[in-house]
Design an enzyme around this catalytic site. Sequence first.
Site, PDB file in Angstrom:
ATOM      1  N   GLY A 174     -46.012 -12.981  51.057  1.00  0.00           N
ATOM      2  CA  GLY A 174     -47.138 -13.836  51.423  1.00  0.00           C
ATOM      3  C   GLY A 174     -46.758 -15.308  51.322  1.00  0.00           C
ATOM      4  N   SER A 175     -47.733 -16.142  51.008  1.00  0.00           N
ATOM      5  CA  SER A 175     -47.566 -17.601  51.144  1.00  0.00           C
ATOM      6  C   SER A 175     -46.545 -18.225  50.204  1.00  0.00           C
ATOM      7  CB  SER A 175     -48.920 -18.281  50.926  1.00  0.00           C
ATOM      8  OG  SER A 175     -49.826 -17.828  51.878  1.00  0.00           O
ATOM      9  N   ILE A 176     -46.141 -17.519  49.169  1.00  0.00           N
ATOM     10  CA  ILE A 176     -45.174 -18.155  48.254  1.00  0.00           C
ATOM     11  C   ILE A 176     -43.822 -18.410  48.934  1.00  0.00           C
ATOM     12  CG2 ILE A 176     -46.154 -17.446  46.032  1.00  0.00           C
ATOM     13  CD1 ILE A 176     -44.294 -15.036  46.017  1.00  0.00           C
ATOM     14  N   ILE A 177     -43.626 -17.845  50.118  1.00  0.00           N
ATOM     15  CA  ILE A 177     -42.351 -18.066  50.829  1.00  0.00           C
ATOM     16  C   ILE A 177     -42.445 -19.305  51.748  1.00  0.00           C
ATOM     17  CG2 ILE A 177     -42.678 -16.701  52.958  1.00  0.00           C
ATOM     18  CD1 ILE A 177     -39.928 -15.419  52.361  1.00  0.00           C
TER      19      ILE A 177
END
Lengths: 609, 146
Positions: free
Chosen positions: A328-331
């Site tokens: 998800g968005s942590i990348i």
Amino acid sequence: MLSNNDTIRIRMKWLTFLLVPLAVALIVRLYVIQIRDHQEYLEKARARYTTTRVTSGKRGEIYDVSGNLLVSNIPCVHIVADPMNLRNPKRPDDQSKRRKLAFLLSRTFEDSYDEFYQKLSPTRFRRDKDGNPVIGENGKAELLPNRYAVIARNVPLDVAEKLKEQVKVNKINNVLTFSDGYMRIYPKGRMLANVLGYTNVVNDASIAQIGLEKYYDTQMTAARGRERFERDRTGRPLPYGMREFQESRDGHNVYLTISEPIQAILEEELDAAFAEWRPATLYAAIADPKTGNILAIAQRPNFDPNVRSTFTPEAARTRIAEDGIEPGSIIKPFTIGKALDWGYVTADTVIDCDKGTWFYLGRPLRDSHPYDTLTVAGVIQKSSNIGTAKVALLLGEEKVYQALSSFGFGQKTGLPFPLETAGLLPKVKRWDGLSITRFPIGYGVRVSPLQMLRAYCALANHGWLPTLRLVDRVEDPATGETVKVKTPPPVQMFEHPAAHQTLVEMMTMVTKTGGTAVKAAIPGYEVAGKTGTSRKYIPGHGYASGKYFSSFVGFVPARDPAFVMLVTMDEPKGAYYGSTVAAPTFRAVGERLLRLMNIPPDPALLPKK
Amino acid sequence: MKNKPRRQARNQTAPIGGMLLTGLKFLVMLAILTGLVDYYIYLNQKIAETERAILNNRQQLSRTIREIEQLRIHKEQLSAWPHIRAMILRFDLDLREPAPGQVANIAVLSPAQAAVIPLENASNFNPAAPAPGTVPQTPLRRVSRN
């Protein structure tokens, strides 16, 4: 007529005739025994009074970086019985000793009297290869004298001593044998259990099953010793007898980069989060970004390696290294960071976010909150999927792939986990048209939590990507010599340091008012990080409804980080946003760690009273 | 002529004296030999006794080492945070973690290490002053267990 002298002479001759061959025979026999077959008889004699004792060294121990014991060997006693010695030769039916000993054992081990009484039976069934009793010609099961019955293994020293005394008082002699042994013990219980692994005991030998026990099995296994000596009738070595001695060698000790106090804090806060959000799995890890040293690593569910009943397949695996998840968005910071570095965008570049829904190749991409336009800094702060996808389109497929793979996605971290996953970052030729809009927002790629931790270490370490370390050094306990586990030097990820600084500043906005992770903010400190919430992909079923991975990864203090921490929950209950479930755990652990590390707060950042 | 019978008598007693002397010498030799053998046996006995004592001591030492090993592990179990935390909660101790600045690390140097530190550094020594109230001091939280 023969005179007396003649008679004597004849007798003497006969006697000589008889005695000389006898003497010769004796001499020959003496020669055969003493000279020719000397060695053979000597060996036969030695075999009777020479004994060999096998000694075993101790399996290597595992310590944290400061020498706190994590895995060791506890001395214990194995007790076996020779039930034949319980018989009364004068009265074969007398079972009083057997009853007395069974009673003593049942009281000592708090176990069934009947079971011990059965074990102490002077006879046992002869069994075939399959374990079934052999039936004799008379149709009855064949019996054998029972000279070896295992009473108990791994008995604590004090319990064994007490039993010894009781047996002595009750005059039950020559029945029980107490032999010294060691048992693998994990003094800190569940702490770090998934990483340490465990061993099973097979024929008195420890067989490593999983974790570091398995990975460092060769180094930690002890070498057996052998002592051969001539003994007296009590079994003691003869003072002047032959004695050959080959010393056993203890296994090497392994020192981890883990710090026990930090690990304890992480585990405690994880327990609280696990109780609150009841996720299927909870992963967390803390690393020093400068060295790549992992300071703490934990997961839930876990198990107690001292209690076999807690072992379940899901709990015993090192899932933080073996599971690949869609992050998800942590990348997002990695694609955007590279876009900044390569000059495709600046922090102030405005991206059209299409009011929360954007169609690309006929498929919609949505933001959790609708935005008209956002700057690139805003894209990170608000975690916009559309904004990130549009920045990725500016880069193109090759550059996006280069950006993600340069941070180590799709490659193993090299930590000592035999089943570590490499994750999944498909090569560009396998991308479909949508991949460029999905991979940079953490869908369609699979990443292990440890890979993500490593990538964030680069962001925290001024752009230098370190190699993660879990094992610091290996020590030979005999010589005290230590061998440091070496890792390659870190690699710089950014061509322009300013781009890195800009990215970190953007990430600090995430935990400030208006960001997605205000719950991760720690008063008095600047926290840089990123939330992530991704729907869970179940192979064969697609994206599951209502099942999410919720994460927060960050570092603090943002300008000179002391640590990087990742918290990921799989299927939390009650809420699912990373900002709601993972960020508070980050804050709770972070606050305590900063105190432990004695890092003072910045007075300017403290809330005004 | 007067001395002849006396000489004869001396000639008769001389072999007896010689035999006695030889016998005496033999007895002395035998006594020495017996003494040596006896002493050899005595030494052997002492060696065997000492060997037994060494063996017993070695066994005692091995038992003590095993007890120490057990105590060391017990100490590790007691000094682990989960145990300490359980005791804090059990006895309801109002403890909290220290704020940064409240903790000072003291290194005890060996004379050799101390000798290489210039003296003027000692006068500059200024332990970090505690900063009370700079960080919210939260008491230890109770965590529910399943």
